[in-house]
Structures are given as structure tokens and as C-alpha cells.
Design an enzyme around this catalytic site. Structure first.
Site, short mmCIF file in Angstrom:
data_model
loop_
_atom_site.label_atom_id
_atom_site.label_comp_id
_atom_site.label_asym_id
_atom_site.label_seq_id
_atom_site.Cartn_x
_atom_site.Cartn_y
_atom_site.Cartn_z
N GLY A 1 12.43 2.24 8.44
CA GLY A 1 11.14 1.48 8.20
C GLY A 1 11.77 0.86 6.49
O GLY A 1 12.31 2.08 6.12
N GLY B 1 9.54 -0.19 4.28
CA GLY B 1 8.41 -0.13 3.34
C GLY B 1 9.09 0.64 1.97
O GLY B 1 9.52 0.25 2.08
N TYR B 2 7.59 0.76 1.78
CA TYR B 2 7.40 1.41 0.14
C TYR B 2 8.69 2.60 0.15
O TYR B 2 9.48 2.79 -0.77
CB TYR B 2 6.07 1.66 -0.33
N ASN C 1 14.67 -2.00 10.02
CA ASN C 1 13.32 -2.30 10.21
C ASN C 1 13.25 -3.43 11.10
O ASN C 1 13.84 -4.63 11.62
CB ASN C 1 13.09 -3.37 8.56
N GLU D 1 -11.23 -2.97 -1.30
CA GLU D 1 -10.89 -4.58 -1.81
C GLU D 1 -10.63 -5.86 -1.16
O GLU D 1 -10.29 -6.74 -1.63
CB GLU D 1 -8.99 -4.12 -2.00
N ASP E 1 4.10 7.36 5.08
CA ASP E 1 2.59 6.77 5.89
C ASP E 1 2.77 8.74 6.70
O ASP E 1 1.50 9.06 8.00
CB ASP E 1 2.47 5.75 6.63
#
Lengths: 405, 405
Positions: free
Chosen positions: B10, B12-13, B37, B170, B301
């Protein structure tokens, strides 16, 4: 003395040309002029294929009617026409009714699907700004959806254009240019995209010189268009079409986007109003009046004028509509001034250019064949000329096509 | 001596922070690093609501992974992870398999619909770039279609956002800004458009200070958002949702666009791989390793870390994922060098800012409340900081948000 009331229905090429010429030719005291149109804008019908493909924003193909009419002389009424009662000199609108002394019917064409099952329900037609915008968004949504699905549906990337006539070919030219942009925007593999042109007739662009047709076909084929000529659409279905294959067999072509560009007819208001017509087109007299109705003119797509050289009707184009508008305005001015001798309309074909995208076109101008970049430039000159004829230099400056080098 | 192989799943962040820190901390000869990824790009999950609303182009919320990794030190493999076989130190990919000595699971979250019927089929979720782009296009298509229909369907102009948590609010802030643009683009009357926020909980933005919540609600209400708080969605249906009304009644809310923004869970790969988890999140040890599996880390996550002050898990955010990535990188470097003492992860909450659109926000930073333009500015600083942490100043320059005055 009561001023006569001239009502013009429709602000397309024919109606707007009639109105803008008339406002120059007659004084405020000579007649009241009322222009009725569904939208408060005019759109360039001949540019709609660009808005549909997404290569030109729809705001570029339309302008405010009030920009080109002299509002001291012409009153603008925004309304849809529902029925014309020629016996009562009255027009029924969706928001009221209006009486007239002289009427100009300049209502535009509608799509003709020739009774092919399912086309009205499942195919798009490039008929106005709303439709063009929806086609653009529909294609974009299909491309955007493609990557969200685990099981990829390649038919989302397939576009069928029904008809290889003028509109179909011009639309394909724009689509061929648009596809690489769409692929980039939506992360789609270019090779998965299909552009398919299905045409029942045995040739592309009937009426065009074979040399020009060959150029157009091979150019578009190089850009990825697949031609299925001599292939009749039997039915429009959800997610595609059924076409004839040989005498008895049929074949399904899967495509989430089907655009029917193979036929137009006159406006259904014509028949709803009991006027004698063929597919919504009335064979007008030489002075553009409806036979037997001395105060009703028809210009543009709902009029039918015979090309006596070949004894067949001229196809409905912007060019003929605008020329009719000029004659119609002069004939109205004559009638208002009590003259009875009216001018005869004669079509002067200045040529036809069929665009194949931004930088390519084919056509004839003043009897000569033109091809490629030169034809594309000529196409832009023609497009700008329409603006000029109706709105003068300021409209050309605002809406014209100047990316010509 | 064989080099150990570190595989990071992954980008991501959490995963990208681990990879970019690790490439600085260990030498080419110390370990092989492989980053896996699904896409060749990283996307800013916390900006996806902007791409979904259409206020920021999706290319602005993503960047090429190869821009930030040192390709001499980190090998990039584009693949989807299907299963992790921790017993065999192997990861099954959609296009092969890969073995590891050390594994970092940094797979992102998935939408959680809590078993509400029909939501998976009929609601969108803002989960990735593909989904965001589809939501944007879906809304545009609904607006484009509105004017093409004789009988107008107002539900095409209604957007339901399920959930008044961080993402929901948001997203509503961006939508409120986007609607006037959409109305102009598609010739739609602004007063026909509905933005409805449905939230089962008794409050908007649970966990936020009531003063901030009130500010957010009244600001969004002024921009046209209708809040249905304490209202549970019972079912997603074609063209809308069914909500509870009182104890026994239900009510249908018609809306062609329903976006579910009320819940996330860990990645389903976690459960598919037999790891013990709650909604796809594994309660990791203090050093971020999976209990009992000394060579497997989880960040982001899919990890669950308890906030001991309130004895509840920290919510999954970019902030915590990036802080975990930093610790994970140091712990991996330690293991590669044969150390056994690993660093304990501690979350340092630097604050949270919830945007209400381009120029408005609410939040807390370093324990203080911020509101309005100042908070909006802070939000952009936070967004740019994520870029800086992973890609340094050049990435901020390329992708940062500078419209700050």
C-alpha cells in the site's frame, strides 16, 4: 391606422436572419415584429456535434438572442409553439397565445428515426444544446465508470454513430480527436475504445464526390473509426443496437453510447397544425409562402424547395435557411408597404464543407474540391460567416472561431 | 549473506511514509525494499471529497509514486493484494506472489455500510480516485439530463449525503460551493437543487466542540444544506433512500445522487488472510507489530491503536498513519541491523481541521479552537504538510494548495 403585426416563430438560422434583416428594412411605425423562441438563446445547429463530443463548450455554440435583435423594433417572447391556427391567424404557445397579421414559421427540424424500434428510447440525437450537453456528459460518465467496476465492461467505451451522412461524419471527426483526451482524463487504455459508424446506405456521405469520400473514410479509419457500411440498424436496445447481417441474420453491437445521426424531419408542429407536409416539411411557393395562405411564410427546415436540376428537394441546411430568411424579410417589407409582387427565392449553393475534426475537412466551394487543412480553414470561415450575417462583426469577435493557424 | 527483503503493501499515507523514511535510513546493501500498490499513483485520501464534488481536479489529488521513491533503493510493483499468508511469509497478488522477510501492511480502508440494505448497490462512496471521478461525473450527468426531459425530475438535482461526520461535512462544504457552478453550466434554477445531510446520530461532527459544530451547521445551512439529524437510513433504493421517521414510520427521500460517507472499516484483505481483527482493523502491539507475528507491521487504517485517555481507538486518519509510518521505518531499520529493542508508537495529536469549502473551516490546533478563514488557511497548511512529509518541497511546489489569500 393599426400597424400590422409580424410574428416570427423560431430563432434558428432562418428565423433570426428574417428578424435581423427585417429590423433594418422597416421602421418602427411600419409594423410590430415579434420573435418567439423556446430558449432565450440562439444556437449554431451546425456546431452542435462539437459540443456533443466535448471538443467545444456549449456556451461557445450559443448566444443571447437579445444580443442581435434591436429590442426597440423586435419584441422577444420566450415560449414554445404548440399549434398554429392559420384560419384564425393565431399561434398557441405553452404560456399563452399570440395573433398575427403575417407569420413566419422558422421552427427547426426534429430527429427522424424512421420507426426503427427502440431508437427513441435508447439512442441520443444531436438536436439542441441540452441534448448535446447530455451526450457529452453521458460519454464522460461511461468513461468515469469504467475503472470503478471490478469486471470491466468494454461497451462503456464503445460509441456507435448511426448514419454516415454529414452530421454523423462531422461528429465522428470530433470524437476521434476527443478520445485521447478522454482516455487521459479517465485513465482508460486507448485501445479499448471503439468508434463504430453504422450506415444502411452503400456509401459514406452520399452526394459527395467519391474522391472526397475516400479521403474522409481513410482519414477517419486511421483515427480509429470502424465503418459498417450497408448495415441497417434493426433495433435500439439498452446497451447497444441490433443490426442486419446478410439477408436473415442479425448481430448485436454492444455500446453504452448510441447516437442517431441519420435523419431529420420538419417540426411536428407543422402536422399538428394541419398543414399539408411531407415529414413535417411544406412545399412552399416561389415566394416562400404556404400555398393558399398568403400571410404565412416558411423558412428553414420546415420548408421544402425543389432543386429543379435534379428534381429533388434541397437538403435542409443553415445555408439555405439563411438565404430564405433574407428573401422572406424583403417579401415581408414589401407586403407591409402594400406591394403585391414578391421576390422569388432561388438557392445559390456556395458549397459545402464537411469537417473531420479541428484541422481536417473535405468539401466543395464555388464548384471546386477542397481537402485537408485548407478545407478546415474554409469551414471556420463558413462558421464565422453565419455569425457575421446575423450579428455583424461584434458577434464574430465574441463567438467566432479564430484558431485557424 | 542474503539481504533481508522488506515488502510494504500500500502506498497511502502510512505505506508511502514508511517507504520514503526507510529509503533514507538504510543503505542499498542492508535490505531490499519492495513497495506494492494497486495504482502507480498515490492519492490524498483527505482531498477526495474535493475531487468528488468537482471543486478540485482529480489529477491535483494524486501523484506518481515514482516521484517520491528512490528507485535505486525501493522497487515498485504495481499489483493488487489478494491475500497474505503470514505462515509462509508470502503475499498473493493479482498478478503473482511475493515473499518477504519483513512485511508492512499499509492497506487502506474500505467503506462500511453496516449492513444497510441497498446502500452498496445504490449509493456512492468516496473511496478512491476512480470513485471520486465517478461521483463528479454522475452529478454532472444528472444536471445535464434535467433539461432534456419534458417532465422535469427534480430528484436529479437532489444530493443526499449519508453521514455528518468528518467526510460528510467536508464533502457538503465543497458541494455547496459547486452547486452555483453546476447551475450555470447546465442552465438549472438554483432553487431546484437540494443538498440533504442525513445522520443517524443526534449530532453533527461527533467529538468536535459544540461551538465549532454550531458554526459549521449554521454556515452550511446558510449555503443551502438541509440537515436531517437523528435520522437513520433504513435502505438505499434506486433514486433515493428510505429513512426512519419516528418509531414506526418510514419516509422516502428522492435523490438521484446518494453518497454514503458515514463509515469506514479496515481492508477486507485483513480478514481474508485470517488475521484477528475488528472490522478489518488489527489491534497492534506498541511497536506496531501484529501480536505473535514478529516480522509483520501494520500502519494506517488497518491498525487499531487505543487512546488510553478515553480507552477508545483513535479514529483512522492521515495524521496517525503518517506518524506510524515514521516509527515503522525506524523499527524496520532496527530489525534489519539486528536490534531487538523497538520503539513504542505514541500518537501526538496536532489537531484536526474540518473544511467547509474553499474558504471556511473549523477545528482545533495545538489545543486551540480555530474558525473561518483562519481555519481554512490552516487546513491548507496541513494539506501541504502531508505532501512535504512524503515528497519534500518539490512535491509541495507541484501539488500544493497555494490559493491561500
Amino acid at each position: 391606422m393599426r400597424k400590422p403585426k409580424i410574428v416570427i416563430l423560431g430563432a434558428g438560422y432562418g428565423g433570426l436572419m428574417t428578424a435581423t434583416r427585417l429590423q433594418k428594412q422597416i421602421g418602427v411605425n411600419e409594423a410590430d415584429i415579434i420573435l418567439v423562441n423556446k430558449n432565450d438563446y440562439h444556437y449554431e445547429t451546425t456546431w452542435l456535434h462539437e459540443a456533443s463530443a466535448g471538443t467545444l463548450h456549449h456556451d461557445r455554440v450559443r448566444y443571447d438572442i437579445r444580443e442581435v435583435i434591436d429590442t426597440h423594433k423586435v419584441e422577444f417572447v420566450q415560449a414554445s409553439v404548440e399549434e398554429i391556427k392559420t384560419e384564425e391567424n393565431t399561434v398557441i404557445l405553452d404560456n399563452g397565445e399570440i395573433s398575427y397579421d403575417y407569420l413566419v414559421i422558422a421552427l427547426g427540424a426534429e430527429a427522424e428515426t424512421f420507426g426503427i424500434k427502440g431508437l427513441k428510447e435508447h439512442a441520443f440525437t444531436i438536436v439542441n444544446v441540452n441534448a448535446a450537453r447530455q451526450i457529452r456528459e453521458h460519454i464522460e460518465y461511461q468513461f468515469a465508470t469504467y475503472n470503478t467496476e471490478k469486471e470491466k465492461k468494454d461497451e462503456r467505451l464503445s460509441i456507435v454513430v448511426g448514419g454516415a451522412g454529414f452530421t454523423g461524419i462531422e461528429f465522428l471527426g470530433e470524437l476521434a480527436n476527443r478520445i485521447p483526451e478522454l482516455c487521459k482524463e479517465y485513465d482508460v487504455d486507448y485501445h479499448k475504445v471503439k468508434l463504430i459508424c453504422v450506415e444502411a446506405a452503400p456509401t459514406v456521405l452520399p452526394g459527395f464526390d467519391p474522391e472526397l469520400v475516400n479521403y474522409a473514410v481513410s482519414y477517419l479509419e486511421k483515427k480509429g473509426v470502424e465503418f459498417r457500411i450497408g448495415t441497417a440498424i434493426k433495433e435500439g436496445i439498452p446497451g447497444g443496437i441490433i443490426v442486419a447481417k446478410g439477408e436473415e441474420e442479425v448481430e448485436e453491437i454492444k455500446a453504452e453510447t448510441v447516437v442517431w445521426a441519420a435523419g431529420v424531419r420538419g417540426n411536428s408542429v407543422i402536422e399538428n397544425s394541419g398543414l399539408e407536409a411531407m415529414r413535417g416539411r411544406v412545399k412552399v411557393a416561389h415566394d416562400l409562402r404556404v400555398p393558399g395562405k398568403d400571410n404565412v411564410f416558411i423558412v428553414g427546415d420546415c420548408s421544402l424547395v425543389i432543386n429543379e436540376e435534379i428534381n429533388r428537394p434541397y437538403p435542409p441546411t443553415a445555408q439555405i435557411a439563411m438565404q430564405q430568411g433574407e428573401v422572406c424579410a424583403r417579401n415581408l417589407a414589401a407586403l407591409v408597404r402594400g406591394k403585391t409582387e414578391l421576390e422569388t427565392f432561388e438557392f445559390h449553393n456556395k458549397g459545402t464543407v464537411c469537417s473531420l475534426g479541428e484541422d481536417e475537412a473535405i468539401g466543395t466551394a464555388f464548384g471546386k474540391k477542397v481537402i485537408g487543412g485548407k478545407a478546415a480553414l474554409l469551414k471556420k470561415v463558413i462558421d464565422n460567416r453565419s455569425l457575421f450575417m446575423i450579428g455583424g462583426p461584434s458577434l464574430v469577435f465574441k463567438k467566432g472561431k479564430f484558431n485557424i493557424f
